[in-house]
Design a protein around this motif. Structure first.
Motif, mmCIF file in Angstrom:
data_model
loop_
_atom_site.group_PDB
_atom_site.id
_atom_site.type_symbol
_atom_site.label_atom_id
_atom_site.label_comp_id
_atom_site.label_asym_id
_atom_site.label_seq_id
_atom_site.Cartn_x
_atom_site.Cartn_y
_atom_site.Cartn_z
ATOM 1 N N ALA A 45 1.100 -1.151 0.081
ATOM 2 C CA ALA A 45 0.014 -0.143 -0.194
ATOM 3 C C ALA A 45 0.787 0.688 -0.129
ATOM 4 C CB ALA A 45 -1.096 -0.016 0.982
ATOM 5 N N LEU A 46 0.458 2.346 -0.478
ATOM 6 C CA LEU A 46 0.962 3.474 -0.983
ATOM 7 C C LEU A 46 -0.130 4.669 0.336
ATOM 8 C CD1 LEU A 46 3.848 4.637 -1.866
ATOM 9 C CD2 LEU A 46 1.737 5.773 -3.962
ATOM 10 N N LEU A 47 0.380 5.835 0.987
ATOM 11 C CA LEU A 47 -0.588 6.327 1.742
ATOM 12 C C LEU A 47 0.383 7.532 2.039
ATOM 13 C CD1 LEU A 47 0.361 3.053 3.489
ATOM 14 C CD2 LEU A 47 -1.767 4.042 4.674
ATOM 15 N N GLN A 48 -0.178 8.886 2.218
ATOM 16 C CA GLN A 48 0.227 10.298 2.135
ATOM 17 C C GLN A 48 -0.661 10.817 3.761
ATOM 18 O OE1 GLN A 48 -0.908 13.009 -0.604
ATOM 19 N NE2 GLN A 48 0.233 13.930 -0.734
ATOM 20 N N VAL A 49 0.284 11.399 3.765
ATOM 21 C CA VAL A 49 -0.335 11.880 5.212
ATOM 22 C C VAL A 49 -0.532 13.791 4.845
ATOM 23 C CG1 VAL A 49 1.063 13.317 7.658
ATOM 24 C CG2 VAL A 49 2.047 11.567 6.549
ATOM 25 N N SER A 50 -2.579 13.599 5.943
ATOM 26 C CA SER A 50 -3.347 14.445 4.977
ATOM 27 C C SER A 50 -3.414 14.887 6.766
ATOM 28 C CB SER A 50 -4.441 13.523 4.954
ATOM 29 O OG SER A 50 -4.860 12.628 6.577
ATOM 30 N N GLN A 51 -3.605 15.214 7.959
ATOM 31 C CA GLN A 51 -3.664 15.692 8.723
ATOM 32 C C GLN A 51 -3.441 14.978 10.182
ATOM 33 O OE1 GLN A 51 -8.347 16.158 9.546
ATOM 34 N NE2 GLN A 51 -7.460 16.153 11.182
ATOM 35 N N PRO A 52 -3.320 15.751 11.100
ATOM 36 C CA PRO A 52 -2.945 15.007 12.594
ATOM 37 C C PRO A 52 -4.396 14.527 13.193
ATOM 38 C CG PRO A 52 -1.837 17.846 12.145
ATOM 39 C CD PRO A 52 -2.896 17.619 10.524
ATOM 40 N N ARG A 53 -3.627 13.668 13.757
ATOM 41 C CA ARG A 53 -5.216 13.149 14.525
ATOM 42 C C ARG A 53 -5.464 14.805 16.244
ATOM 43 N NH1 ARG A 53 -5.546 9.073 17.875
ATOM 44 N NH2 ARG A 53 -7.825 8.459 18.769
ATOM 45 N N PHE A 54 -6.710 15.621 15.780
ATOM 46 C CA PHE A 54 -7.185 15.950 16.755
ATOM 47 C C PHE A 54 -7.897 15.103 17.702
ATOM 48 C CE2 PHE A 54 -9.017 20.036 19.389
ATOM 49 C CZ PHE A 54 -7.977 20.714 19.248
ATOM 50 N N PRO A 55 -7.621 15.486 19.164
ATOM 51 C CA PRO A 55 -7.505 14.637 20.615
ATOM 52 C C PRO A 55 -9.461 14.967 21.462
ATOM 53 C CG PRO A 55 -5.748 16.150 21.379
ATOM 54 C CD PRO A 55 -5.885 16.584 19.673
ATOM 55 N N GLY A 77 2.186 17.340 22.843
ATOM 56 C CA GLY A 77 1.891 17.078 20.328
ATOM 57 C C GLY A 77 1.950 15.682 20.045
ATOM 58 N N TYR A 78 2.024 15.221 21.055
ATOM 59 C CA TYR A 78 1.949 14.211 21.202
ATOM 60 C C TYR A 78 0.712 12.695 20.363
ATOM 61 C CZ TYR A 78 6.196 13.702 23.945
ATOM 62 O OH TYR A 78 7.499 13.583 24.297
ATOM 63 N N SER A 79 0.363 13.240 19.355
ATOM 64 C CA SER A 79 -1.339 13.401 19.083
ATOM 65 C C SER A 79 -1.230 12.505 18.182
ATOM 66 C CB SER A 79 -1.757 14.657 18.020
ATOM 67 O OG SER A 79 -1.043 14.570 16.916
ATOM 68 N N GLY A 80 -0.085 12.035 17.207
ATOM 69 C CA GLY A 80 -0.228 10.468 15.977
ATOM 70 C C GLY A 80 -1.093 11.559 14.602
ATOM 71 N N PHE A 81 -1.658 10.787 13.532
ATOM 72 C CA PHE A 81 -2.123 11.551 12.677
ATOM 73 C C PHE A 81 -2.784 10.637 11.085
ATOM 74 C CE2 PHE A 81 3.102 10.267 11.795
ATOM 75 C CZ PHE A 81 2.976 9.709 10.402
ATOM 76 N N TYR A 82 -3.057 11.017 10.482
ATOM 77 C CA TYR A 82 -3.416 10.309 9.519
ATOM 78 C C TYR A 82 -2.987 10.356 8.183
ATOM 79 C CZ TYR A 82 -7.887 10.230 12.905
ATOM 80 O OH TYR A 82 -8.796 10.563 13.539
ATOM 81 N N PHE A 83 -3.125 9.309 7.543
ATOM 82 C CA PHE A 83 -3.110 8.700 6.303
ATOM 83 C C PHE A 83 -4.142 8.938 5.176
ATOM 84 C CE2 PHE A 83 0.849 6.229 7.820
ATOM 85 C CZ PHE A 83 1.651 7.264 7.350
ATOM 86 N N ARG A 84 -4.272 9.322 4.106
ATOM 87 C CA ARG A 84 -4.717 8.454 2.870
ATOM 88 C C ARG A 84 -4.700 8.021 1.956
ATOM 89 N NH1 ARG A 84 -3.960 13.912 1.148
ATOM 90 N NH2 ARG A 84 -5.239 14.706 1.999
ATOM 91 N N VAL A 85 -5.177 7.134 1.622
ATOM 92 C CA VAL A 85 -4.743 5.465 0.953
ATOM 93 C C VAL A 85 -4.102 6.569 -0.668
ATOM 94 C CG1 VAL A 85 -4.393 2.999 -0.118
ATOM 95 C CG2 VAL A 85 -5.903 4.437 2.824
ATOM 96 N N LEU A 86 -2.933 6.077 -1.409
ATOM 97 C CA LEU A 86 -3.263 6.759 -3.095
ATOM 98 C C LEU A 86 -3.250 5.884 -3.521
ATOM 99 C CD1 LEU A 86 -0.056 9.260 -2.427
ATOM 100 C CD2 LEU A 86 -2.504 9.730 -2.211
ATOM 101 N N ARG A 87 -3.112 3.964 -2.940
ATOM 102 C CA ARG A 87 -2.544 3.142 -4.149
ATOM 103 C C ARG A 87 -3.251 1.906 -2.582
ATOM 104 N NH1 ARG A 87 3.036 1.492 -5.176
ATOM 105 N NH2 ARG A 87 3.163 0.463 -3.071
#
Length: 219
Positions: A113-123, A144-154
């Motif tokens: 899979a190929l993924l792209q960072v899209s935004q922080p994970r807001f708690p 600032g230890y939030s984690g984040f989200y990916f969108r799926v490119l593939r």
């Protein structure tokens, strides 16, 4: 992140469940469990996974939630207990992907899979429901230890133990931690909002929020 192996430490999935929160039923998808074997990742998330709050979680821009394994030691000390993987409801517990280094638009390969960072994970308050302290979301913002989200490119298959390979750097080099700060304070601190509001790799909902703050200032 030099010298730190980027790797899927644990891949976690789960369907929403109903739990008690302050004496009332709450449906949440934060209670995920480690998955065995290779899991199919589609454009809106992993097979077998689900979210209860589809406004703030899930969808194409927030298909995969990632949390850095490096933060677990801090939270174990802060909470005074041992944490299992997916303590933050993340799909991927990862090593080598810190919010200070990972930028919006960065592209990573995991498995096929190929993924792209899209935004922080807001708690949100569901972290407090799961772990106890009411101020836990505030502590996430403070650290600032939030984690984040990916969108799926593939679409593809991912498994625990897969290496994480960076394939592209995001335009503008906006670290996740910087964008998280603006998600919390951007209504007052406008610096950087205009550029981020036009950054196509940032999630549509966050771009719209930033643009709304800019428009409000002009009106």
């Amino acid at each position: 992140m030099e010298g730190i192996r980027m790797e899927v430490i644990s891949l976690n999935v789960g369907k929403p469940k109903t739990v008690d929160y302050r004496g009332k039923p709450l449906e949440t998808g934060i209670y995920k469990l480690p998955a065995a074997g290779r899991m199919q990742l589609y454009s809106e998330g992993f097979d077998g996974d689900g979210q209860a709050d589809l406004v703030n979680h899930g969808g194409p821009d927030k298909a995969v939630c990632v949390y850095p394994f490096e933060h677990y030691a801090y939270w174990e000390e802060w909470l005074g207990k041992k944490l299992e993987y997916s303590a933050f409801g993340e799909n991927i517990t990862a090593s080598g992907l810190l919010e200070t280094e990972v930028c919006i638009g960065d592209v990573y390969e995991m498995g096929s899979a190929l993924l792209q960072v899209s935004q922080p994970r807001f708690p949100c308050y569901k972290l407090a429901q799961k772990h106890g302290p009411a101020d836990m979301p505030a502590q996430v913002l403070k650290t600032g230890y939030s984690g984040f989200y990916f969108r799926v490119l593939r679409e593809g298959q991912v498994a625990t133990g897969d290496p994480i390979i960076k394939r592209e750097s995001g335009e503008g080099s906006f670290p996740v931690k910087q964008v998280l700060y603006l998600m919390e304070h951007g209504r007052k601190v406008k610096t950087g909002l205009a550029e981020l509001a036009q950054l196509e790799t940032l999630s549509a909902v966050t771009r719209a929020k930033f643009q709304g703050w800019l428009d409000a200032e002009e009106s």
